[in-house]
Design a protein around this motif. Sequence first.
Motif, PDB file in Angstrom:
ATOM      1  N   PRO A  65      54.056  46.116  81.568  1.00 22.46           N
ATOM      2  CA  PRO A  65      53.990  46.349  83.012  1.00 22.46           C
ATOM      3  C   PRO A  65      52.995  47.454  83.356  1.00 22.46           C
ATOM      4  O   PRO A  65      52.432  48.109  82.472  1.00 22.46           O
ATOM      5  CB  PRO A  65      55.420  46.772  83.363  1.00 22.46           C
ATOM      6  N   VAL A  66      52.784  47.659  84.657  1.00 22.58           N
ATOM      7  CA  VAL A  66      51.817  48.663  85.109  1.00 22.58           C
ATOM      8  C   VAL A  66      52.397  50.074  85.053  1.00 22.58           C
ATOM      9  O   VAL A  66      51.663  51.048  85.247  1.00 22.58           O
ATOM     10  CB  VAL A  66      51.327  48.362  86.542  1.00 22.58           C
ATOM     11  N   HIS A  67      53.702  50.182  84.782  1.00 27.22           N
ATOM     12  CA  HIS A  67      54.339  51.488  84.647  1.00 27.22           C
ATOM     13  C   HIS A  67      55.043  51.574  83.294  1.00 27.22           C
ATOM     14  O   HIS A  67      55.346  50.564  82.675  1.00 27.22           O
ATOM     15  CB  HIS A  67      55.362  51.720  85.771  1.00 27.22           C
ATOM     16  N   THR A 108      42.182  43.458  86.967  1.00 24.90           N
ATOM     17  CA  THR A 108      41.427  43.936  85.811  1.00 24.90           C
ATOM     18  C   THR A 108      41.921  43.277  84.536  1.00 24.90           C
ATOM     19  O   THR A 108      41.119  42.875  83.675  1.00 24.90           O
ATOM     20  CB  THR A 108      41.538  45.465  85.695  1.00 24.90           C
ATOM     21  N   ARG A 109      43.228  43.152  84.396  1.00 33.07           N
ATOM     22  CA  ARG A 109      43.781  42.489  83.203  1.00 33.07           C
ATOM     23  C   ARG A 109      43.255  41.057  83.089  1.00 33.07           C
ATOM     24  O   ARG A 109      42.809  40.628  82.016  1.00 33.07           O
ATOM     25  CB  ARG A 109      45.305  42.487  83.273  1.00 33.07           C
ATOM     26  N   GLY A 110      43.270  40.320  84.180  1.00 35.35           N
ATOM     27  CA  GLY A 110      42.781  38.953  84.145  1.00 35.35           C
ATOM     28  C   GLY A 110      41.314  38.865  83.787  1.00 35.35           C
ATOM     29  O   GLY A 110      40.897  38.002  83.004  1.00 35.35           O
ATOM     30  N   LEU A 111      40.510  39.780  84.337  1.00 32.58           N
ATOM     31  CA  LEU A 111      39.078  39.762  84.052  1.00 32.58           C
ATOM     32  C   LEU A 111      38.795  40.144  82.602  1.00 32.58           C
ATOM     33  O   LEU A 111      37.916  39.570  81.963  1.00 32.58           O
ATOM     34  CB  LEU A 111      38.350  40.702  85.004  1.00 32.58           C
ATOM     35  N   LEU A 171      42.655  50.317  79.169  1.00 33.08           N
ATOM     36  CA  LEU A 171      42.718  49.078  79.945  1.00 33.08           C
ATOM     37  C   LEU A 171      42.563  47.849  79.056  1.00 33.08           C
ATOM     38  O   LEU A 171      43.261  46.843  79.246  1.00 33.08           O
ATOM     39  CB  LEU A 171      41.648  49.090  81.037  1.00 33.08           C
ATOM     40  N   GLU A 172      41.661  47.934  78.089  1.00 34.30           N
ATOM     41  CA  GLU A 172      41.491  46.799  77.172  1.00 34.30           C
ATOM     42  C   GLU A 172      42.756  46.560  76.349  1.00 34.30           C
ATOM     43  O   GLU A 172      43.178  45.412  76.159  1.00 34.30           O
ATOM     44  CB  GLU A 172      40.294  47.045  76.261  1.00 34.30           C
ATOM     45  N   THR A 173      43.354  47.643  75.855  1.00 37.78           N
ATOM     46  CA  THR A 173      44.571  47.522  75.047  1.00 37.78           C
ATOM     47  C   THR A 173      45.712  46.958  75.876  1.00 37.78           C
ATOM     48  O   THR A 173      46.443  46.055  75.436  1.00 37.78           O
ATOM     49  CB  THR A 173      44.955  48.895  74.475  1.00 37.78           C
ATOM     50  N   TRP A 174      45.877  47.489  77.089  1.00 39.19           N
ATOM     51  CA  TRP A 174      46.947  47.013  77.976  1.00 39.19           C
ATOM     52  C   TRP A 174      46.744  45.546  78.336  1.00 39.19           C
ATOM     53  O   TRP A 174      47.699  44.766  78.392  1.00 39.19           O
ATOM     54  CB  TRP A 174      46.967  47.883  79.226  1.00 39.19           C
ATOM     55  N   SER A 175      45.488  45.156  78.549  1.00 38.07           N
ATOM     56  CA  SER A 175      45.196  43.787  78.967  1.00 38.07           C
ATOM     57  C   SER A 175      45.498  42.765  77.883  1.00 38.07           C
ATOM     58  O   SER A 175      45.679  41.580  78.172  1.00 38.07           O
ATOM     59  CB  SER A 175      43.734  43.667  79.392  1.00 38.07           C
ATOM     60  N   GLU A 176      45.560  43.215  76.641  1.00 33.11           N
ATOM     61  CA  GLU A 176      45.897  42.316  75.541  1.00 33.11           C
ATOM     62  C   GLU A 176      47.396  42.070  75.432  1.00 33.11           C
ATOM     63  O   GLU A 176      47.826  41.251  74.609  1.00 33.11           O
ATOM     64  CB  GLU A 176      45.378  42.902  74.226  1.00 33.11           C
TER      65      GLU A 176
END
Length: 225
Positions: free
Chosen positions: A193-195, A124-127, A184-189
């Motif tokens: 880590p996932v935790h 999801t991060r990559g997309l 998810l958008e904020t994390w992807s920027e």
Amino acid sequence: MSDTNPAGRAAPARTPSLTERRKAATQLDIARAAAELFTERGPDDTTAEDVAQRAGVALRTFYRYFRSKQDAVAPLLAGGADRWRAELAAGTPPGTAVPTALERSIAASLAAEGEEAAEGLRWTRGLLRAAAHDPALRAVWYRVNQESEERLREVLAGLAGPAADPLEVRLAAAAATDAIRIALETWSETDAPVHGEASPAALAVRCLRELTGGLRILGAADGKG
């Protein structure tokens, strides 16, 4: 038509047929192939033919399922939300306040317990990073979220019961969907880590609390309102 029973609880999901399961598996194979290529090359340098070849299917098979190369990733983006809604509908104990049920279910769905779940978040991060530079891919992401919100409204209506205010149900569905999307958008920027404190789960819970702070919604998820 609602998929809830007269008591207000979600009706059991129909078991997919073998043909439906095979179709879903093929779609997911194509979605993963598209995600790999978008991450490696970017959407601009990926063609539908590339995706079909990576997935091991004919180009006509690709177009039987998807309208465009960007549309191909929709099953991958939607899969987590589909599982989350199903678990929320089936796994919320009677008497649980709906806001509590939402918070617990969102935290659990984004907790990345196990490598498969963590890998899904990384896809999801990559997309989402690719979507920042591709309007068509971004449109697929927004469409997936809109469809999830509409389906979540039915789930929340079933949990809240017939006495619930439909506007409150709608606002809660929008808030929960946007909490996950924004997290998810904020994390992807970032490269977080996932935790941990900056993980999708932590960010989504924070967003949910901010977005639902003014709602009176739905005291207990007992099917009675």
